[in-house]
Design a protein around this motif. Structure first.
Motif, PDB file in Angstrom:
ATOM      1  N   MET A  52       0.849  -1.193   0.000  1.00 49.87           N
ATOM      2  CA  MET A  52       0.000   0.000   0.000  1.00 49.87           C
ATOM      3  C   MET A  52       0.882   1.238   0.000  1.00 49.87           C
ATOM      4  O   MET A  52       1.855   1.332   0.752  1.00 49.87           O
ATOM      5  N   GLU A  53       0.571   2.197  -0.872  1.00 52.57           N
ATOM      6  CA  GLU A  53       1.328   3.445  -0.909  1.00 52.57           C
ATOM      7  C   GLU A  53       0.464   4.581  -0.361  1.00 52.57           C
ATOM      8  O   GLU A  53      -0.754   4.592  -0.533  1.00 52.57           O
ATOM      9  N   ILE A  54       1.119   5.512   0.316  1.00 48.66           N
ATOM     10  CA  ILE A  54       0.454   6.693   0.872  1.00 48.66           C
ATOM     11  C   ILE A  54       1.126   7.903   0.254  1.00 48.66           C
ATOM     12  O   ILE A  54       2.341   8.124   0.448  1.00 48.66           O
ATOM     13  N   GLU A  55       0.369   8.684  -0.482  1.00 54.16           N
ATOM     14  CA  GLU A  55       0.975   9.794  -1.205  1.00 54.16           C
ATOM     15  C   GLU A  55      -0.018  10.932  -1.426  1.00 54.16           C
ATOM     16  O   GLU A  55      -1.235  10.745  -1.384  1.00 54.16           O
ATOM     17  N   PHE A  56       0.550  12.114  -1.657  1.00 54.15           N
ATOM     18  CA  PHE A  56      -0.194  13.272  -2.139  1.00 54.15           C
ATOM     19  C   PHE A  56       0.265  13.539  -3.565  1.00 54.15           C
ATOM     20  O   PHE A  56       1.462  13.437  -3.873  1.00 54.15           O
ATOM     21  N   LYS A  57      -0.676  13.911  -4.420  1.00 52.33           N
ATOM     22  CA  LYS A  57      -0.313  14.285  -5.782  1.00 52.33           C
ATOM     23  C   LYS A  57      -0.859  15.672  -6.091  1.00 52.33           C
ATOM     24  O   LYS A  57      -2.032  15.959  -5.833  1.00 52.33           O
ATOM     25  N   PHE A  58       0.012  16.508  -6.640  1.00 54.89           N
ATOM     26  CA  PHE A  58      -0.354  17.884  -6.961  1.00 54.89           C
ATOM     27  C   PHE A  58      -0.121  18.160  -8.437  1.00 54.89           C
ATOM     28  O   PHE A  58       0.831  17.657  -9.043  1.00 54.89           O
ATOM     29  N   CYS A  59      -0.981  18.998  -9.018  1.00 54.01           N
ATOM     30  CA  CYS A  59      -0.727  19.582 -10.326  1.00 54.01           C
ATOM     31  C   CYS A  59       0.105  20.849 -10.140  1.00 54.01           C
ATOM     32  O   CYS A  59      -0.034  21.555  -9.133  1.00 54.01           O
ATOM     33  N   ILE A  60       0.946  21.129 -11.120  1.00 50.52           N
ATOM     34  CA  ILE A  60       1.834  22.285 -11.066  1.00 50.52           C
ATOM     35  C   ILE A  60       1.406  23.277 -12.141  1.00 50.52           C
ATOM     36  O   ILE A  60       1.412  22.936 -13.330  1.00 50.52           O
ATOM     37  N   PRO A  61       1.013  24.490 -11.784  1.00 46.70           N
ATOM     38  CA  PRO A  61       0.753  25.507 -12.809  1.00 46.70           C
ATOM     39  C   PRO A  61       2.004  25.706 -13.665  1.00 46.70           C
ATOM     40  O   PRO A  61       3.131  25.698 -13.149  1.00 46.70           O
ATOM     41  N   LEU A  62       1.825  25.881 -14.956  1.00 47.44           N
ATOM     42  CA  LEU A  62       2.980  25.960 -15.857  1.00 47.44           C
ATOM     43  C   LEU A  62       3.933  27.085 -15.492  1.00 47.44           C
ATOM     44  O   LEU A  62       5.152  26.950 -15.646  1.00 47.44           O
ATOM     45  N   ASP A  63       3.400  28.200 -14.968  1.00 45.71           N
ATOM     46  CA  ASP A  63       4.282  29.310 -14.621  1.00 45.71           C
ATOM     47  C   ASP A  63       5.065  29.056 -13.338  1.00 45.71           C
ATOM     48  O   ASP A  63       5.943  29.848 -12.980  1.00 45.71           O
ATOM     49  N   ARG A  64       4.769  27.944 -12.637  1.00 42.21           N
ATOM     50  CA  ARG A  64       5.499  27.599 -11.412  1.00 42.21           C
ATOM     51  C   ARG A  64       6.450  26.415 -11.624  1.00 42.21           C
ATOM     52  O   ARG A  64       7.170  26.028 -10.696  1.00 42.21           O
ATOM     53  N   LEU A  65       6.434  25.820 -12.814  1.00 41.63           N
ATOM     54  CA  LEU A  65       7.219  24.609 -13.042  1.00 41.63           C
ATOM     55  C   LEU A  65       8.711  24.844 -12.854  1.00 41.63           C
ATOM     56  O   LEU A  65       9.406  24.028 -12.222  1.00 41.63           O
ATOM     57  N   ALA A  66       9.234  25.937 -13.404  1.00 41.19           N
ATOM     58  CA  ALA A  66      10.672  26.202 -13.296  1.00 41.19           C
ATOM     59  C   ALA A  66      11.099  26.311 -11.840  1.00 41.19           C
ATOM     60  O   ALA A  66      12.166  25.800 -11.446  1.00 41.19           O
ATOM     61  N   ALA A  67      10.288  26.960 -11.010  1.00 41.45           N
ATOM     62  CA  ALA A  67      10.627  27.113  -9.593  1.00 41.45           C
ATOM     63  C   ALA A  67      10.605  25.768  -8.875  1.00 41.45           C
ATOM     64  O   ALA A  67      11.448  25.492  -8.015  1.00 41.45           O
ATOM     65  N   VAL A  68       9.634  24.897  -9.216  1.00 36.71           N
ATOM     66  CA  VAL A  68       9.574  23.569  -8.611  1.00 36.71           C
ATOM     67  C   VAL A  68      10.790  22.747  -9.017  1.00 36.71           C
ATOM     68  O   VAL A  68      11.406  22.055  -8.185  1.00 36.71           O
ATOM     69  N   GLN A  69      11.150  22.810 -10.286  1.00 31.25           N
ATOM     70  CA  GLN A  69      12.333  22.078 -10.746  1.00 31.25           C
ATOM     71  C   GLN A  69      13.591  22.557 -10.023  1.00 31.25           C
ATOM     72  O   GLN A  69      14.419  21.740  -9.588  1.00 31.25           O
ATOM     73  N   ALA A  70      13.730  23.867  -9.869  1.00 28.72           N
ATOM     74  CA  ALA A  70      14.908  24.409  -9.185  1.00 28.72           C
ATOM     75  C   ALA A  70      14.942  23.982  -7.723  1.00 28.72           C
ATOM     76  O   ALA A  70      15.995  23.620  -7.188  1.00 28.72           O
ATOM     77  N   ALA A  71      13.776  23.985  -7.055  1.00 27.71           N
ATOM     78  CA  ALA A  71      13.721  23.581  -5.652  1.00 27.71           C
ATOM     79  C   ALA A  71      14.056  22.101  -5.492  1.00 27.71           C
ATOM     80  O   ALA A  71      14.738  21.701  -4.539  1.00 27.71           O
TER      81      ALA A  71
END
Length: 520
Positions: A1-20
């Motif tokens: 069994m896996e326990i997880e959260f899944k989020f969508c990323i707004p396109l204008d926030r993708l670069a910041a998520v990748q950098a983080a």
């Protein structure tokens, strides 16, 4: 069994998520997956996904099925050997025998009696990183790419993938929830319940990849009434079942008014649960969850008032001979969808949903070492008291209804809704009369709802008229003239409600002629 959260990323926030994500040690991998189902969709209809995925230089076969709560999923993986260019292994469902997900897969295939066919696939890049904090280990996985559906020999459709998953590897769910809330707030992420498999199913179903799923009715809570904390978790989980799907689709831009309606019902039911069930296990239901729920509920209510209510009342006015109103820019469905999207993506609301989902996970309490709450007998007694109190308040509010202020009449409607929802929460502890009791509330709820809609519409028509729309005066006057008739309909419906059957406790020791009744 896996326990997880899944989020969508707004396109204008993708670069910041990748950098983080790249601030720690990361692993990049290319993935290509093939999904399988029967021609009539036997797996998808049961919430099962079956795939073969090339992960780097290896093939992995996976089956996923729905879990018991909003956070968990049943999953089983089998390594299928090294990947060879241009070839892929044949799917073998029997390799998952002996697992929960595998058993559900086999049952679905046996019931369908049809062979597996490839339906759609994914092509994506995954970037993963493990984060360890205070004994909690969480894997972050950033997926970017596309889903491709096969609609025929010469036709394909695709939808983008831009998601961040946070999966608990070790430690309590509190640590996972805290990290998920932090990333969501910092980067403007929003929860998604749409799996890659479901995105593929949507592409197969219609050319419009954003076509939303219809809201599902909540599943039954339980067979017997749990005690204390267990009841809190069961009820909150059921409320989230009604909330998360519509919230996810509205956040992605859906303009489906039924989903907006279902989300508001789910939030209202959840607020009833937080209010009425808090004494069952003090310290577990956080009071800080209430304000973001109220804010989103009210904001979505304003949208509903200006769309559904005005459309329905407007159609009746035209039938009554009203002159049509001038077109208004804010009537566009697209603008309504944008407004709903903005409301549901609210950071405080998303964070609250994260913590509520974590709370529903048994054995991984979101509030540390707080006590388990009341035992079964005390739980039943407290709920009995709350039902009696609510029923008494409703009866009191119904007396002299026509002479009460509009504010008092509206309070009665809200109390009647709470009585309905609390009865639904405890229905497994009641006999067959609970269904008749709930049915008896519906005429009053409908009449009060109609009265409320007319008052909302009257205020909006007056606002339009005073802002320079002369044709709106017809609607304002027509609705004002209907007030007495609508109030009288409420009085009649409330009088019928007074004749409703009383609720009765179930139990082995109950006798036919000495049944305890509640509300009294």
């Amino acid at each position: 069994m896996e326990i997880e959260f899944k989020f969508c990323i707004p396109l204008d926030r993708l670069a910041a998520v990748q950098a983080a994500l790249r601030r720690g040690r990361c692993t990049a991998i290319r993935m290509e997956a093939r999904y399988f189902d029967t021609p009539d969709g036997a797996l998808a209809s049961r919430g099962i996904a079956f795939r073969l995925r090339r992960e780097g230089d290896q093939w992995v076969q996976t089956v996923k099925a729905l879990g018991d709560g909003p956070l968990d999923r049943q999953e089983h993986n089998v390594a299928r050997g090294p990947a060879t260019e241009g070839t892929a292994p044949e799917p073998q469902p029997q390799l998952h025998s002996g697992t929960v997900a595998g058993a559900r897969l086999q049952q679905a295939l046996q019931a369908a009696g049809s062979p597996l066919v490839e339906t759609y696939g994914t092509e994506m890049d995954r970037l993963t990183r493990d984060i360890t904090r205070q004994g909690t280990v969480v894997e972050l996985a950033l997926d970017t790419g596309r889903v491709v559906a096969h609609r025929g020999a010469a036709r394909q459709a695709e939808a983008p993938i831009c998601e961040l998953e946070l999966e608990l590897k070790a430690g309590p769910v509190t640590g996972l929830a805290a990290l998920a809330a932090q990333w969501a707030t910092r980067h403007g992420l929003y929860l998604s319940t749409v799996s890659k498999a479901e995105r593929g199913e949507r592409l197969l179903a219609a050319p419009d990849s954003s076509s939303p799923r219809k809201a599902r009715s909540p599943s039954p809570l339980y067979q017997q009434l749990p005690a204390g904390l267990a009841l809190q978790r069961a009820v909150v989980a059921q409320c989230l079942q009604q909330i998360l799907g519509p919230a996810s689709d509205l956040a992605e831009g859906s303009n489906d008014e039924e989903q907006l309606h279902q989300l508001r019902i789910g939030i209202r039911r959840l607020r009833t649960a937080l209010r009425e069930l808090a004494p069952l296990a003090p310290g577990h239901l956080d009071p800080a969850w209430e304000p973001p729920l109220v804010h989103v509920f009210q904001q979505l209510g304003h949208l509903r008032d200006r769309s559904q209510v005005m459309q329905r009342i407007g159609a009746e006015l035209l039938d009554a001979g009203a002159p049509p109103l001038s077109p208004r820019p804010n009537d566009a469905a697209g603008l309504g969808a944008q407004a709903a999207q903005h409301i549901v993506r609210d950071a405080a609301f998303q964070e609250t949903l994260v913590h509520l989902m974590a709370f529903t996970t048994p054995g991984l309490d979101a509030t540390g070492n707080a006590p388990e709450g009341l035992d079964a007998r005390a739980t039943r007694r407290l709920l009995q008291q709350r039902l009696r109190a609510l029923h008494a308040q409703v009866q009191k509010g119904a007396r002299g209804f026509a002479t009460r202020t509009p504010q008092a009449q509206h309070r009665l409607r809200k109390r009647l809704k709470r009585l309905r929802y609390l009865t639904e929460f405890v229905a497994p502890a009641l006999d067959a009369h609970s269904t008749r009791f709930l049915d008896s509330l519906q005429p009053a709820l409908s009449a009060l709802g109609r009265l409320n809609d007319e008052r909302v519409a009257a205020a909006l028509y007056r606002e339009l008229a005073e802002s320079g729309e002369p044709n709106a005066w017809f609607g304002a006057g027509w609705l004002a003239g209907r007030q007495a008739q609508s109030v009288a309909a409420c009085v009649q419906a409330l009088a019928q409600m007074a004749e409703a059957p009383r609720l009765r406790k179930t139990g082995k020791r109950r006798k036919a002629n000495c049944t305890a009744q509640w509300p009294a």
